[in-house]
Structure formats: structure tokens, C-alpha cells
Design a protein around this motif. Sequence first.
Motif, PDB file in Angstrom:
ATOM      1  N   ILE A  14     -27.060   9.072  23.357  1.00  0.00           N
ATOM      2  CA  ILE A  14     -26.772   7.774  22.779  1.00  0.00           C
ATOM      3  C   ILE A  14     -27.161   6.837  23.662  1.00  0.00           C
ATOM      4  CG2 ILE A  14     -25.025   6.100  21.843  1.00  0.00           C
ATOM      5  CD1 ILE A  14     -23.813   8.456  20.502  1.00  0.00           C
ATOM      6  N   ARG A  24     -36.736  -2.408  25.244  1.00  0.00           N
ATOM      7  CA  ARG A  24     -37.790  -2.733  24.290  1.00  0.00           C
ATOM      8  C   ARG A  24     -37.739  -4.169  23.962  1.00  0.00           C
ATOM      9  NH1 ARG A  24     -38.260   0.323  18.855  1.00  0.00           N
ATOM     10  NH2 ARG A  24     -37.389  -1.429  18.311  1.00  0.00           N
ATOM     11  N   THR A 109     -30.504   0.475  13.960  1.00  0.00           N
ATOM     12  CA  THR A 109     -30.992   0.051  15.318  1.00  0.00           C
ATOM     13  C   THR A 109     -31.412  -1.504  15.102  1.00  0.00           C
ATOM     14  OG1 THR A 109     -32.998   0.989  14.932  1.00  0.00           O
ATOM     15  CG2 THR A 109     -31.999   1.819  16.497  1.00  0.00           C
TER      16      THR A 109
ATOM     17  N   SER B 687     -27.322   9.743  17.504  1.00  0.00           N
ATOM     18  CA  SER B 687     -28.373   9.846  18.298  1.00  0.00           C
ATOM     19  C   SER B 687     -29.463  10.185  17.394  1.00  0.00           C
ATOM     20  CB  SER B 687     -28.340  11.001  19.249  1.00  0.00           C
ATOM     21  OG  SER B 687     -27.133  10.959  19.840  1.00  0.00           O
ATOM     22  N   ARG B 689     -30.031   9.178  14.098  1.00  0.00           N
ATOM     23  CA  ARG B 689     -30.515   8.159  13.450  1.00  0.00           C
ATOM     24  C   ARG B 689     -31.227   6.975  14.404  1.00  0.00           C
ATOM     25  NH1 ARG B 689     -27.461   3.758   9.584  1.00  0.00           N
ATOM     26  NH2 ARG B 689     -28.959   2.443   9.039  1.00  0.00           N
ATOM     27  N   ALA B 690     -30.863   6.939  15.622  1.00  0.00           N
ATOM     28  CA  ALA B 690     -31.398   5.887  16.487  1.00  0.00           C
ATOM     29  C   ALA B 690     -32.683   6.566  16.921  1.00  0.00           C
ATOM     30  CB  ALA B 690     -30.559   5.712  17.721  1.00  0.00           C
ATOM     31  N   PHE B 691     -32.748   7.684  17.265  1.00  0.00           N
ATOM     32  CA  PHE B 691     -33.994   8.007  17.748  1.00  0.00           C
ATOM     33  C   PHE B 691     -35.030   8.092  16.614  1.00  0.00           C
ATOM     34  CE2 PHE B 691     -32.037   9.804  21.600  1.00  0.00           C
ATOM     35  CZ  PHE B 691     -32.644   8.968  22.380  1.00  0.00           C
ATOM     36  N   GLU B 693     -35.002   6.007  14.247  1.00  0.00           N
ATOM     37  CA  GLU B 693     -35.549   4.673  13.875  1.00  0.00           C
ATOM     38  C   GLU B 693     -36.457   4.142  14.836  1.00  0.00           C
ATOM     39  OE1 GLU B 693     -31.574   3.116  11.359  1.00  0.00           O
ATOM     40  OE2 GLU B 693     -32.429   1.910  13.202  1.00  0.00           O
ATOM     41  N   LEU B 694     -36.331   4.495  16.165  1.00  0.00           N
ATOM     42  CA  LEU B 694     -37.200   4.136  17.344  1.00  0.00           C
ATOM     43  C   LEU B 694     -38.484   4.752  17.030  1.00  0.00           C
ATOM     44  CD1 LEU B 694     -34.821   4.536  20.276  1.00  0.00           C
ATOM     45  CD2 LEU B 694     -35.610   2.506  19.130  1.00  0.00           C
ATOM     46  N   GLU B 697     -40.430   3.079  13.966  1.00  0.00           N
ATOM     47  CA  GLU B 697     -40.635   1.592  14.242  1.00  0.00           C
ATOM     48  C   GLU B 697     -42.072   1.646  15.355  1.00  0.00           C
ATOM     49  OE1 GLU B 697     -37.375  -0.248  15.859  1.00  0.00           O
ATOM     50  OE2 GLU B 697     -36.270   0.027  13.911  1.00  0.00           O
ATOM     51  N   ASP B 698     -42.007   2.657  16.155  1.00  0.00           N
ATOM     52  CA  ASP B 698     -43.110   2.590  17.099  1.00  0.00           C
ATOM     53  C   ASP B 698     -44.152   3.758  16.899  1.00  0.00           C
ATOM     54  OD1 ASP B 698     -44.652   1.837  19.151  1.00  0.00           O
ATOM     55  OD2 ASP B 698     -43.223   1.995  20.740  1.00  0.00           O
ATOM     56  N   MET B 701     -46.219   5.185  20.259  1.00  0.00           N
ATOM     57  CA  MET B 701     -45.305   5.710  21.385  1.00  0.00           C
ATOM     58  C   MET B 701     -46.089   6.633  22.115  1.00  0.00           C
ATOM     59  SD  MET B 701     -41.361   6.923  21.374  1.00  0.00           S
ATOM     60  CE  MET B 701     -40.720   5.697  20.514  1.00  0.00           C
ATOM     61  N   GLU B 705     -43.055  10.911  25.636  1.00  0.00           N
ATOM     62  CA  GLU B 705     -41.853  10.131  25.182  1.00  0.00           C
ATOM     63  C   GLU B 705     -41.579  10.647  23.725  1.00  0.00           C
ATOM     64  OE1 GLU B 705     -41.412   5.818  25.949  1.00  0.00           O
ATOM     65  OE2 GLU B 705     -39.982   6.712  27.110  1.00  0.00           O
ATOM     66  N   ARG B 708     -39.981  14.016  23.872  1.00  0.00           N
ATOM     67  CA  ARG B 708     -38.623  14.147  24.310  1.00  0.00           C
ATOM     68  C   ARG B 708     -37.718  13.749  23.316  1.00  0.00           C
ATOM     69  NH1 ARG B 708     -36.668   9.993  28.806  1.00  0.00           N
ATOM     70  NH2 ARG B 708     -34.721  10.782  28.778  1.00  0.00           N
ATOM     71  N   PHE B 709     -38.096  12.427  22.622  1.00  0.00           N
ATOM     72  CA  PHE B 709     -37.344  12.072  21.376  1.00  0.00           C
ATOM     73  C   PHE B 709     -36.807  12.938  20.530  1.00  0.00           C
ATOM     74  CE2 PHE B 709     -37.592   7.285  22.597  1.00  0.00           C
ATOM     75  CZ  PHE B 709     -36.974   7.583  23.782  1.00  0.00           C
TER      76      PHE B 709
END
Lengths: 123, 897, 61
Positions: A14, A24, A109, B687, B689-691, B693-694, B697-698, B701, B705, B708-709
Motif C-alpha cells: 500500500i 506522480r 486513487t 493494493s 485496486r490502487a495498482f 488504477e495506476l 491510467e498510465d 509505464m 515497473e 513489478r506492479f
Amino acid sequence: MPQKILIVDDEPNIVLSLEFLMKREGFQVAVAADGDAALEQVQAFAPDLVLLDVMMPKKSGYEVCEILRADPARSAMKIVMLTAKGRDTEVAKGLALGADAYVTKPFSTKDLVAQVRSLLAAG
Amino acid sequence: MNPWAVFLLAAGYLGLLFAIARFGDRRADQGRSIISANVYGLSLAVYCTSWTFFGSVGRAASGGMGFLTIYLGPTLMLMLAPVLLKMIRISKRERLTSIADFIAARYGKRQALAGLVTVIAVIGIVPYIALQLKAIAASLQALFPEQGGLLLLGLDATAVIALALAAFTILFGTRHLDATERHEGMVAAIAFESIVKLVAFLAVGLFVTYGMYGGFADLFRQAAALPRTAALLDLEQGLGNWAPLVLLSALAIVLLPRQFQILVVENVDESHLRRAVWLFPLYLLLINIFVLPIAIAGLLQDLPGNGDIFVLGLPLSQGQEGLALLAFIGGLSAATGMVIVETIALSTMVCNDLVMPALLRVRALGLAQRPDLSRLLLNIRRGAIVAILLLGYAYFRAAGEAYALVGIGLISFSAVAQFAPALFGGMYWRQGNRAGALAGLAAGFLVWAYTLLLPSFAKSGWIPGDFVEQGLFGLSWLRAHALFGLTGLDEISHCLFWSLFLNTACYLLFSLSLGPDAVEARQANAFVDVFQRRGGDTSALLWRGKASYQALAGLLERFLGAERARLQLQSYARKRGIADLAAREVNAELVRFAEIQLAGALGSASARVVLASVVEEEELGLEEVLHILDEASQVRAYSRELERKSRELEAATGELRAANARLRELDRLKDDFVSTVTHELRTPLTSIRAFSELLAEDPDMAVPERQRFLGIIVTETERLTRLINQILDLAKLEAGRADWTSSEVDLAGLVREAAASLEQLFRDKGVALALECPGEPVPVLADRDRLTQVMINLLSNAVKFVPAREGRVSVQLLSSLDRVQVRVTDNGPGIGPEEKEFIFERFRQGGNTLTDKPKGTGLGLPISLQIVEYFGGRLWVESEPGQGASFIFELPLQARN
Amino acid sequence: MQAFNRGRQRLVALALLGLVLLTPPMLNTQAGASGLDAFLYLFGVWAGLILAAAWVAERRD
């Protein structure tokens, strides 16, 4: 001068995601994995905003929040509580202890970034 | 020595006694009693009469240590304090005034029984009074051998003394009638006398033992040298009738009318018994220490006579006139004390239970109509005192010479022993009844008279002695000292055996074969259950009838005197808050009160008769009385039941409260569990959801990276799956739908594998893992995967709770013949006793869930427990807080084929 | 009286003990012993009983 955000959580994944997200968005970021480390980082790093997890070893987020709010020199600092326990009583407790916002995990996010920005703009 | 000086000394001593008695009475009237526990204890020593003072030495001089039996019995009896306490309690409740009253009241308050007891007591005690007169006569003889000791004012000195004692007793004991028949002045005087006789006897004893000889050892040595005295030192001599005499004296201390008077009637406070329990035995011990030395010394000095008079003779032989006078006063003290109390007790019995019933029956006297009978009652008692003393004097003249002092006394003891079955039986045995008491007393009394009293007359030549030697009508089985051919016992043991045997047998037989009447049933209840009756008096329930207040008050006035009756009724009304007693209807309680007042003056049997003359009593049938008693006992039982129920209710409430608290706790736990599971589910989700979304969105990338995500997302998804599986496992287990295979598993190998699989975890935290496992296989019957799950659970629990780096975990595998045990021990914080109870429950986790983030789902232990139990084993924890914890499971060993 | 109630049973036990020690057959052990020994036995046991009774009866616990 970029604004500074301190991320406090004991879940490494997290922390990793939040760190990546905030960097970012152009913030300067520091991290801490438990309550004691968080207090040290507040001293050293002097963040404008703290993202604070509630359930942590050594000191809970509530305790950290209480200690930070007891210091009038840091009254401008914003605190956003993050928690996986989404019950109303816990939200109320966090706000009563002086948190500026309360975000429930898992979070979007986009929403989190918006929340952080609006708090920092208001301050 | 001048006879007149001795006479004046004696008179002066009696005058002093009288002054003490007056003082005691005056203080009692003022409500400031001088009867303390010590006075009560000392007054019991009225037991020590001339028999003790003079006779014991005589007995010791002929029979050695056997004299002690007479004092050991009372010592033991006093320690049966519960029995004495019950007698005292009953007597106070029923206002009983004598032993005749006690026995009659228990068996239905009938005059016949009271009369029989009185007759036995009077006939039995007369020799005993004679004994006292004989002792006084003998001591005068010793002081004035040249005058023959006998003439005073030209009269037989003993007769003069008897009359003086009668006058003295009348002054002492019959000043007024009292509802409780208490004589506090007399008790005080008796306590004083007890001190006098003890001091006198000890003075003589010390003089003889240490003045004339060189102490105990010296006396015993000299005694052993002469055959005549050496025999006294052998205990063997007294052992023949040792036990019967201990029994006899134990009974006498309660049953002698004077002892009953002092012990029971004169008791002002039950707690005084505490002191008496040891003070009186101590008195007995002290007064007996020098008996044997004095007897030995008398024999060594070759004094004349049978030893009864050694106490006086020894000081006189040494020219110690002062000491001899002190001894004389001591002996006089012992004799007068006994005579006073005994005749007061007997005269009360004679008046209440013999004379009054007779007078009441003779209608010609019109007794029931006479206005004031209290003077008449007092005069009857006075007459009785004189008569009893004259009877004693007559026996002394007729038979006194034939026996030694102790012999006479034992005759009296045997007579009163006859009261024992009726009295003690009545206190403890509900079924004992009047027919049994009458039959037993009569049988015992007849046997006593035939085997002891009449032979004593025969010995004095009063009546022919053939029945002693050849048996009545020449029938040898009727020989007085060998009844039914029983030989080999001395006359006292012989009499005691037959009289008490027949007495008890008759009491039991008649009691068992005949039923009680209504009054008896009520009284049996009142006596046997005296301790159960807390305030509640059932006897008022058992009365139904009509009476006028005037008639009742008139009756009290006639028997108690106008003044006394008025005072008693006033206090009755005051205690119950009644303004005008005369205006109210007479109820059972008032009648009962009147009866008690009359019983105090007249005895319970006569009181019942005179009361019947003014009260129209509906005679209750036996059925009805039993019914009421039954109801009363039902009420008691019911209230006990109520008490029990309310206690149960209280306990049940407590249980309910605890159950409720537990339910709440469970509720809270469930809440906590949901919250914990939610937390555990949301954390990996956060975790993921966050990854996600990241990444979404990108799209540009960088590849490493991105890799890894994505890796993190995969791990967190696995974590989520594991958690869900565990929850499902538990649900399955609890529903009992587990579908496991059972096969032979090598537990040792399994433990090693489980440990190896967690090696990395231990290494990461810097925790040492020690394994004690046998090399050869340890077979158990189980599901391999499930057991592995248990091992991993226990090990990962252990590693979770030990401190990083200093942590140590050990696993031991121990097998016995039929079972195998696995212990997983850590050096973590340990588990408190209250936690131990809950630790195997679902949703429960060790440690504080808030500051110490829970390190699992709280499902590991409950799942492990269910698995182990499924395979027939047990799982438990042993721990002290701060000392680490051991989780242990045990499984049955699979027999090797 | 409450405390006395508790002492009651002990007193009865003492009485029974005394009965055993002060009557035959237990007493036969003293028969034939020298006079002084038997005398000391009897008075010793007696005094012991009295002491014990005093202790039991007067204790207010």
C-alpha cells in the motif's frame, strides 16, 4: 516549492502504491511503517499533509493523530486517516481526534488525489 | 477446746452466709445480679458435700484411688455441654422449677408422674441428708471425744444442728414465691461456701503433705513400705467398679435435685455454662489432689476410725487446733451447702407435686375459693423442709452407723440415676411417652429399693436380712445382691445394672407399644425441638377455649399474691403494647402466660389443674394436635423451602446475568470478527485496486515497473484467496461436512516437513527453531494435509508471538505406549488464564487487537482444534503470563502390525 | 452463643476422649504401675482435659 506528504502504513504494498501515486502528482514524499516512525518523520520532514493508517503496530493511527494535534505549532498540518475498517463509529472517532478527512480502503486513487489537493488548497 | 466457742464459731459462720444471701437477694431485686459466670461455676461445687470433705479420705483409706470416679464422671458430663444447654433452654422456655417438673412437663404435665419422681427423689435423698448429719456428728465427736460429742443444751447436738439447718433453710429459700424459683442470694452463699471448703481442705492437705511429710514422693515411698498402705497405691483395687461409678456420678451431677436446681433452674445466663465447663472440673481436681496423701498419712499415723475423720484427726494429732477448727468449718460448710440446696429443691417438689395436688383434690377445703394462697404455698414448703430434715435425722439414727459416708451417698446416687431414661429419652426421643416413663421409673425404683435401700435397713437390723442372704421366700434368684443369679458385682454395680436395665427396657417397651395423648405430643415436640423454635411458640396454637379476664387475674392473685400478679400482668400488657388488658378478649397467648406464671409457683402439673378450673378449654383431640403440629412443621418446612427457592433464584439470576454477558461478548466477538475479516479482505484489495488504477491510467509505464506492479497484484490476489479458503474451511468444519481421508501418517516425518516449510519465515524474523523428533516413524491415523495444517498453524502462531531475534521455538514429539504428544513451545509473552478460556474460540486472537495488529484471521487455532478432535485427540495450551506458552496436541498411536 | 455453638461439638469430642483415657480398658495400662505413676497419669490426663475444655469453651472466634 512542492508540498510535502508523509505516508504512514504498515502494509508495504500500500505504501508503494501511495508513494508512486503522490510522486506522480508532484508531491514531495516520505514514508513510515509504524506510529513511532511516523512521529519521527513528522519532526524531521515537517510534512504539509499526513496520510495515516489506523491499524499499525506500536502506535495506532488514532494515537499518532492525538499526539500531533496536541502540538499547536503543527495546527496547519492536514491529517487524512486511512482505514480498512469502515464503521461509522471509527470514522467519527477519527474526526473527533482532529483528522481533516477519513478515507476508507480500498479507495479510488483519483478521489484520494482530489481530496488531498482540496485540503492543501484550503490550508 | 470449749464447746461454746465452737458453737459460736459455727453460728457466726452461718450468720455470715446469711448476710451474703441477703445481699445477693437485694441486688437481684434491684436488677443488679451478682451471679457471674464464676459464681455460677463455683456454686456447682455444692456437689462436694461432707462425702467429699470427709468421706473421700475414708474411701481412699480403704479402696485406694477408686474415690476419684465420683469426680471424673461429672468432669466428663460437664463437657457434654450441648446436653446441658438443651436442658437449660427447655427449662427456661417452659419455666420449669425442678427435675420432677421437668419430667412431668415433658410427658403431658400429669401430677401422677411428677408425684412419682418426687417420691423417688425424697426417698432416695433422705440417706444423703443423713450422711451430712452423720458427718457433722462425727466431726463434733472428733473435736470433743471426752464429752461423747453429743450433748448441747442437754440435747443431741446433731438434732439441734438439723433443726438449725431447717430454720436456716427456711430463711434462705422461702422468702417469697418467684415465677422462676430462682434464689440468687442462696447461689451466692453457696459459691462462697465452695471457696471456704476448698481453702480448708487444701490447708489440711498442704499441712499433712508438706508439714508432716516431705511431699508427695516421700508419702508415696513410705506408703509403699507398709503392706496396708501399699495396697492403696495399686490402681487395680479400684478398677472393678470403676466404670459403673463414673457413669453413676456423671448422671448424679445432673439428676440430683440440688444439682438440677443449681445447674438448670438457677442458671441466669446460658453463656455462664462456658465457664462452668472447665471451672467446676478444675475445682473438683483441686479438692481431690490431697485426698490420697491425707488417707495415707492417717494410716501411717495409725489414727483410729475408718478414715472418714482423718481430715480433722490429723491436725488434732499434731496439736494444730486452729487448723482443725478450719477443717471443721470446711466440713460444716460442705454439709450445710448441700442440705440447704437439697431441701429447697425437694421442698419445692413436695409442695408442688405431692401436697398441692392432694389439697386441690379435696374439695372440702375449698382451696379454689380462698383469696390468697401464696402464703399457704410458702408454709407448705417450710413444713416440707422441716419434715425432710427430720426424716434425714431419723435415717441417721436408724441406719447411719452401719455404713461409711460414701456408701450412703452411693445409695442416693443410684436412686436418682433412675431418672435418666425418662429425662434424656424425653429430650431426644419424640416417641417416649408417659406410660413408658411411669413404668420405667417404677421398675427402676423398685429394683433400687430391693437391692440397695432395704439391704441397708437389714444391715442396721431394722428388718430381717434373710432376703439378702437367702432371697425373698427363700428363692435364691431373688437374693438382693445377686438378683437373677447375677454375681461377681459389688452391690452398687449390681443395683445399677439391673435397675437401669429394667428401667430402660420398660421405658422403651411401653413408649413403643402405647401412643401419646394430645398434651404429650405437644410437649414432646416442645422439648425435642427446643433449638428449632426460634421465638415461634407453637403451644399457643394448640389451645382453644374460653376464659374471662377477671377469673384469670383472680387466679394469679390467689397463687402469686395480689401485688405480684398485678405487676406480672402489667408487664405482659406493656410488652405487647396493650392499653387495657381487661377490655380485651382473653386469647391463647394470655392463657399460656398465666399458665407459665402459675407453673413457676406451683409446678407445671398443678398449674394445669388449677387453670382448668377457670378456663373452659375445648379439649383438643390427639388427631387435631398432631395435625396442628404437622402444620407447624409444614410451615417451618415451607419457609425453609422458600429460603432454598430464593437462594436458587438468586443463583439462577446470577447465571442468567453471566450467560447474557457471554452472549453480548459473543456478539461483540462476531462484530470484531466481521470487522477483522473485513480489514483482512480490504487490505489486499486496497493494493490491488490502487495498482490496477495506476496501471490503467498510465498505459506508457515502463516495462519493469509494470511487471513489478502486476506481480504485486498477483501476490495480493493469492493472499485474498487464501483468506477466503480459510473462512470456508472453518465453515465447513463447523457444519461437520469435512470430508477427510484417514490413513496411516508418520507424525515424526510430518513434523519435520512442516518445520522445513516454515524455515524461511523463522529465518526472516531471526527466531531459532529446535526440533526434538525421533528418527523412526510414529504412525497415527489421520489426514496428512490436515495435520500439516495444524502443525503450520501452531508453528506460525509461535513465530508470530515471539520477539524478533531473541525468539525461540521448540517442537518436541513424545510417544507413550498408546498415545503421541507434540508440544510446540515458545518464549513469547504467554497467555493469561482468562485468555486461555477463549483462545480456541473462533474470532479470538491473542494480544491486543488495536495496538498489536492481529497477525492472522483468528481462525487458525479453532480450525486446528477441530482437526485434532476429529482424529480422536486433544489440543490444549499450558502457559503462565510472561513465561511463554506450550501448545500441545495428542493423538492415539496407530498400533504397528 | 454463636461461637459457643461451634465449640459444642469439640467439647463433646473431648468428653469422649476423656472417657477413653480415664476408664478401663485404657486405664488397665496403669494398673500395677507404681502408685505415684498411676496418680500422676490420672491427674495429668484430668488437668489436660480441663485445659483443653477451657480453651475450647472460652475461645471467642
